[in-house]
Design a protein around this motif. Structure first.
Motif: not given
Length: 634
Positions: A561-585
């Motif tokens: 479902d394309s609507y679900v995939r859009q939500g999953l990609l939005s989750c990745i955007s939120s993660l990259l914007l919210s989690v500190p870069t040091e913790r991501i790496l």
């Protein structure tokens, strides 16, 4: 246009080769922009020029045929002109037939509605080509009613196919509709089911419009299918394609004559049907006299000008509201309305009393149904739920998230829970705005020190005001709103909103299967998690939330479902914007590399345009994070 004197025979194959090569090398617009209007004029009344034109396009080699045919279809002013210029080319040439009946209709979707009308009108104007029109309609309906095609093709292509189907239906004759009635009905039932199962509102509306149009064609005398949806320019255009006659088309007269005969035969029935109400309404003289005796025209109306509407007093205590909303007595409808309207403000004014019964109140509001036609009931109930959740976040969030995966709830109630969680999280995380603005008007501020106000704490303010009064400014810009410095209340409760929602998504219930047929709710859940992740920036639990969300996304990344995939990609955007870069790496390096590879595949291969855009956006965010880390000195 050149003429050959003396009646000599000539071959135009060389001209056909030149035309094909010019078109295939990208000069289609220049040459056909001149050639098509010229050929349109000379073929109006001259059958010899028509044969010359047919021979011109028939002699084009197959490897260049697509560019030539496409150019003629795009630039012909109407279907009848295209029929004069091309003749029966699609019947004689297999390459041209493939381009017209397959490639331009099923493999491409960028052509305009006018091009579609030219193309399908051209197929309908001659008996040999009309069989191709029926075959095209069957293939279009097969694609439209295929669940795989609906899931994996973009919305733009679905709209294109829907337009083509409606234009084909407008060219069908009555005998053809009769012979293909059962096939049309079967395709309509399968196609409308596939479209209504989609999570995208535009696709669902497309399915409704096309199904209504097919039903209107095959049920000319009986009841027709009817859906409820909001009409917009797109739906109005689709409906117009079914009823309007394409411009410049030569419409056969037989169907019109048949329709006029049917209409003429039906005309005598109209007066009879109109006479029946008159005979039913007729009254005898005795009944007229009784009606005069019963008339109340002579009665004097009672003066009600000073009457005032009785206002029902709303409850002033939370427990009283619970009694009214939980009660089942029908005579308290007015009090029930007043309670629903006053509940939000009452909850916000009495936080201590609300906390005592918060879970009970949340349960009542979740199951509350509209007893009367109260205006804005859904919004009033939602605002009251948000007020209760923000007043007592932890126990109410635990209750709502536990009920999301419980039995005996409708899909609407589960989506209401998600909406309330998002709205409450926004309210808890966003700072309140003061209504004060800094003005930069023409009048200069004049500071007058009051007695006893020359303390040391005010000296900087006084100096700043004096400097401002002496400074000439050409533009101070727009007034700015001061943000109140208040703690982020979502910090301590973010985990209670997030983790219970992500725990049981893969456990199907008897009436609820997120990974099965309830993918619409799954799409809403994924978008809710993306919003909660974004709002959790700078909170303690943001890293743990990010890791859990990344695992969740990875498990569902190939969802159909394309609507679900859009939500999953939005989750990745939120993660990259919210989690500190040091913790991501530090904590998600391997997962991030795999995610980057997946995003590259989505950007190149996903059929949905929004998914490709979101994937590109995430790749750019990753690149920006990488540049920031490289810029930091070691």
């Amino acid at each position: 246009v050149c003429f050959i004197p003396g009646g000599l025979d000539c071959s135009i194959s060389f001209v056909s080769h030149v035309l094909g090569k010019v078109c295939v090398h990208g000069r289609q617009k220049e040459i056909l922009g001149v050639l098509v209007p010229c050929l349109t004029d000379v073929t109006k009344s001259d059958c010899i020029w028509q044969r010359i034109c047919w021979r011109l396009v028939e002699c084009v080699p197959d490897r260049w045929m697509e560019a030539v045919v496409l150019g003629f279809v795009q630039r012909a002013p109407g279907a009848d002109v295209l029929s004069r210029l091309l003749g029966n080319l699609v019947v004689k040439n297999k390459k041209a037939q493939f381009v017209v009946t397959q490639k331009m209709l099923l493999l491409q979707y960028g052509h305009t509605t006018a091009v579609l009308q030219n193309l399908l009108g051209y197929l309908s104007l001659e008996s040999l080509r009309h069989t191709l029109l029926l075959r095209v309609l069957q293939e279009l309906l097969e694609t439209w009613s295929s669940s795989s095609a609906v899931k994996h093709s973009p919305v733009e292509q679905q709209l294109y196919i829907s337009k083509a189907i409606l234009i084909c239906l407008s060219h069908l004759k009555e005998p053809e509709i009769e012979s293909y009635r059962q096939e049309l009905l079967t395709s309509m039932m399968e196609g409308v089911k596939c479209h209504l199962d989609s999570s995208l509102p535009q696709l669902r509306r497309l399915g409704m419009v096309v199904a209504e149009s097919i039903s209107l064609k095959i049920n000319t005398e009986g009841p027709v299918l009817k859906f409820e949806y909001e009409e917009d320019n797109e739906t109005r255009e689709l409906k117009s394609l079914l009823v309007q006659t394409p411009p410049f088309c030569v419409v056969p007269s037989l169907p019109d004559d048949d329709r006029s005969e049917e209409a003429g035969a039906a005309l005598p029935l109209v007066p009879e049907s109109n006479e029946k109400p008159h005979t039913a309404a007729a009254v005898t003289p005795d009944e007229e006299s009784d009606a005069e005796l019963d008339s109340d025209d002579d009665l004097v109306p009672y003066d009600m000008s000073e009457d005032k509407e009785l206002k029902i007093k709303a409850p002033v205590y939370i427990r009283d509201c619970i009694e009214v909303l939980a009660g089942s007595r029908s005579e308290d409808v007015d009090k029930w309305e007043a309670t629903v309207k006053a509940l939000e403000s009452l909850v916000r004014k009495n936080p201590a009393a609300t906390r005592e019964v918060s879970v009970e109140l949340a349960k009542i509001l979740l199951h509350l149904e509209e007893k009367t036609c109260i205006e804005g009931f859904v919004e009033l109930r939602q605002r009251a739920q948000v007020a209760v959740l923000t007043t007592d976040p932890i126990p109410v969030a635990k209750y709502l998230t536990s009920q999301f995966y419980s039995l005996n709830y409708s899909l609407r109630q589960r989506m209401d829970i998600l909406d309330v969680l998002v709205l409450a999280a926004q309210e808890l995380s966003c700072p309140k705005f003061r209504g004060k603005t800094k003005h930069s008007g023409a009048q200069k501020p004049c500071i007058q020190l009051l007695p006893g106000s020359d303390s040391s704490k005010d000296w900087r303010r006084v100096v700043d005001e004096r400097i401002k009064s002496k400074t000439r400014r050409f533009d101070m810009g727009q007034s700015r709103v001061e943000l109140a410095s208040c703690p982020n209340e979502f910090n301590s409760v973010a985990g209670h909103f997030f983790f219970p929602l992500i725990q049981h998504f893969d456990r199907p219930l008897t009436t609820f299967d997120l990974l099965g047929e309830d993918h619409l709710v799954l799409g809403r859940l994924v978008h809710t998690l993306a919003v909660l992740m974004y709002l959790a920036v700078n909170t303690v639990a943001v890293t743990a939330m990010g890791k859990a969300l990344l695992e969740f996304v990875w498990a569902l990344r190939f969802h159909t479902d394309s609507y679900v995939r859009q939500g999953l990609l939005s989750c990745i955007s939120s993660l990259l914007l919210s989690v500190p870069t040091e913790r991501i790496l530090a904590d998600m390096t391997e997962e991030l590399l795999e995610t980057q590879s997946w995003l590259g595949d989505v950007m190149e291969k996903d059929p949905d345009g929004d998914c490709r855009r979101l994937a590109l956006q995430n790749l750019l965010l990753m690149e920006n994070l990488k540049k920031k880390l490289e810029a930091v000195p070691s």
